[in-house]
Design an enzyme around this catalytic site. Structure first.
Site, PDB file in Angstrom:
ATOM      1  N   GLU A   1      -1.872  27.859  36.731  1.00 59.33           N
ATOM      2  CA  GLU A   1      -1.815  26.884  35.639  1.00 59.33           C
ATOM      3  C   GLU A   1      -1.928  25.442  36.119  1.00 59.33           C
ATOM      4  O   GLU A   1      -2.206  24.553  35.310  1.00 59.33           O
ATOM      5  CB  GLU A   1      -0.522  27.078  34.845  1.00 59.33           C
ATOM      6  CG  GLU A   1      -0.474  28.404  34.105  1.00 59.33           C
ATOM      7  CD  GLU A   1       0.853  28.663  33.415  1.00 59.33           C
ATOM      8  OE1 GLU A   1       0.875  29.497  32.485  1.00 59.33           O
ATOM      9  OE2 GLU A   1       1.878  28.046  33.790  1.00 59.33           O
TER      10      GLU A   1
ATOM     11  N   GLY B   1       1.254  33.448  24.778  1.00 59.84           N
ATOM     12  CA  GLY B   1       0.797  34.602  24.022  1.00 59.84           C
ATOM     13  C   GLY B   1       0.618  34.235  22.559  1.00 59.84           C
ATOM     14  O   GLY B   1       1.380  33.436  22.013  1.00 59.84           O
TER      15      GLY B   1
ATOM     16  N   ILE C   1       6.335  38.882  26.277  1.00 63.32           N
ATOM     17  CA  ILE C   1       6.174  39.697  25.067  1.00 63.32           C
ATOM     18  C   ILE C   1       4.926  40.559  25.200  1.00 63.32           C
ATOM     19  O   ILE C   1       3.817  40.051  25.328  1.00 63.32           O
ATOM     20  CB  ILE C   1       6.108  38.806  23.813  1.00 63.32           C
ATOM     21  CG1 ILE C   1       7.386  37.972  23.692  1.00 63.32           C
ATOM     22  CG2 ILE C   1       5.911  39.666  22.565  1.00 63.32           C
ATOM     23  CD1 ILE C   1       8.668  38.781  23.635  1.00 63.32           C
TER      24      ILE C   1
ATOM     25  N   MET D   1       7.489  31.106  27.963  1.00 60.85           N
ATOM     26  CA  MET D   1       8.760  31.296  28.659  1.00 60.85           C
ATOM     27  C   MET D   1       9.372  29.995  29.184  1.00 60.85           C
ATOM     28  O   MET D   1      10.378  30.048  29.898  1.00 60.85           O
ATOM     29  CB  MET D   1       8.576  32.293  29.811  1.00 60.85           C
ATOM     30  CG  MET D   1       8.173  33.683  29.351  1.00 60.85           C
ATOM     31  SD  MET D   1       7.944  34.870  30.711  1.00 60.85           S
ATOM     32  CE  MET D   1       9.617  35.009  31.332  1.00 60.85           C
ATOM     33  N   GLU D   2       8.788  28.831  28.836  1.00 57.80           N
ATOM     34  CA  GLU D   2       9.283  27.576  29.401  1.00 57.80           C
ATOM     35  C   GLU D   2       9.415  26.405  28.431  1.00 57.80           C
ATOM     36  O   GLU D   2      10.284  25.545  28.604  1.00 57.80           O
ATOM     37  CB  GLU D   2       8.365  27.107  30.559  1.00 57.80           C
ATOM     38  CG  GLU D   2       8.352  27.976  31.778  1.00 57.80           C
ATOM     39  CD  GLU D   2       7.382  29.145  31.684  1.00 57.80           C
ATOM     40  OE1 GLU D   2       7.632  30.169  32.343  1.00 57.80           O
ATOM     41  OE2 GLU D   2       6.378  29.030  30.946  1.00 57.80           O
TER      42      GLU D   2
ATOM     43  N   ASP E   1      -3.157  36.026  26.122  1.00 53.21           N
ATOM     44  CA  ASP E   1      -3.008  37.397  25.635  1.00 53.21           C
ATOM     45  C   ASP E   1      -2.537  37.358  24.187  1.00 53.21           C
ATOM     46  O   ASP E   1      -2.173  36.297  23.671  1.00 53.21           O
ATOM     47  CB  ASP E   1      -2.012  38.180  26.494  1.00 53.21           C
ATOM     48  CG  ASP E   1      -0.635  37.539  26.496  1.00 53.21           C
ATOM     49  OD1 ASP E   1       0.148  37.826  25.568  1.00 53.21           O
ATOM     50  OD2 ASP E   1      -0.337  36.734  27.400  1.00 53.21           O
TER      51      ASP E   1
END
Length: 235
Positions: free
Chosen positions: A12, A78, A152, A173-174, A197
Site C-alpha cells: 500500500e 473490502g 471480512i 482494519m485501520e 475484494d
C-alpha cells in the site's frame, strides 16, 4: 506544510515511496517511518502494520514526532456496496468501528465512551479529492467506512455489519483508529481506499490477486492530491 501518510502493508505504500525525494528511513519498534519531501511538502510516510492498535500507535507517533498539518490514510478496503468493484475508490465522509458494542451502557453501536460514534474526515480535503477523482475519471463513492480487527471474508459477516450499519459502503482494519487519534489531537485527516475484494466468500483469494491494483489506484490518488496541495500550498 507537513503531511503524514499511513499505510498498513508494504504494497500500500510502495508506489508512494517512489515519489518521495531525499527518502530516509527510521524504525520505532516495528513501525517503519519514511521521511522526505514532495515538492515543497515535508512527507512522513508510515508503514503501520495491520489492525487498530498498530494504526493507533503509528498515528500517535506521527502526530507527536512530526506535528503534521493533516494525515492521509491510504490503502485497500473490502466493498460493502454493490456499486463498488475492484479498483474503485472510497472517499469516506466518516468512519466507525463495527466491532465495538457498549450499547448496554447507553452508547451507540460502534461508539467508544467519551468519543463520538463516527469520526468525520476533513471536508475541504474530501472536496479536493472528489474534484480530482472526477477530473481523472476514478470511479468512487463517498459515505461510511467501517473498521474492525477482522478480515471480512464471509457473506454472513457482511449481512451482520449491514444490519447494524446499513449505510456502510466499505470495511477495513485501520481507518477508524486513525480517525479516533486524529480527533483526540485535533488533526485533520482524510482516507483514500481502493477496493481489493468484495468481502465475500472469495475475499481472501481476491485480496491476494487484487491488492496490487488497489494499492496502485489509492497511491495514484494520493500523488494527485499532493500535487494539488503543493500547487496551492494550503487546504
Amino acid at each position: 506544510m507537513k503531511i503524514g501518510i499511513i499505510g498498513a502493508i508494504e504494497q500500500e505504500i510502495r508506489k508512494i515511496k517512489e515519489i518521495i525525494n531525499n527518502l530516509k528511513i527510521k524504525k520505532i519498534g516495528n513501525i517503519k517511518i519514511y521521511t522526505g519531501t514532495f515538492k515543497k511538502i515535508e512527507i512522513f510516510l508510515i508503514l503501520s502494520g495491520i489492525g487498530k492498535v498498530s494504526a493507533s500507535m503509528s498515528t500517535t507517533i506521527s502526530i507527536n514526532l512530526f506535528q503534521p498539518d493533516f494525515i492521509i490514510n491510504s490503502g485497500s478496503a473490502g466493498s460493502l456496496n454493490a456499486c463498488l468493484k475492484i479498483g474503485d475508490i472510497i472517499i469516506p465522509k466518516k468512519t466507525c468501528y463495527y466491532d465495538v458494542d457498549l450499547t448496554n451502557f447507553g452508547y451507540s453501536k460502534g461508539q467508544i465512551p467519551e468519543y463520538p460514534q463516527t469520526f468525520k474526515t476533513n471536508k475541504n480535503l474530501r472536496e479536493i479529492l472528489k474534484e480530482i477523482a472526477v477530473e481523472f475519471k476514478f470511479k468512487f463513492l463517498t459515505g461510511l467506512l467501517v473498521t474492525g480487527d477482522s478480515f471480512i471474508r464471509k457473506s454472513n459477516c457482511i449481512k451482520k455489519i449491514k444490519n447494524q450499519f446499513s449505510s456502510a459502503i466499505g470495511v477495513d482494519m485501520e481507518s477508524t483508529a486513525i480517525g479516533q487519534v486524529c480527533h483526540n489531537f485535533k488533526i485533520p485527516f482524510i482516507i483514500i481506499k481502493s477496493i481489493s475484494d468484495l468481502s465475500d466468500n472469495n475475499a481472501t483469494s481476491h485480496f491476494e490477486k487484487n491488492i496490487p491494483i488497489a494499492s496502485l489506484k489509492s497511491s495514484k490518488l494520493v500523488k494527485l492530491l499532493l500535487k494539488k496541495i503543493s500547487s496551492q500550498n494550503s487546504i
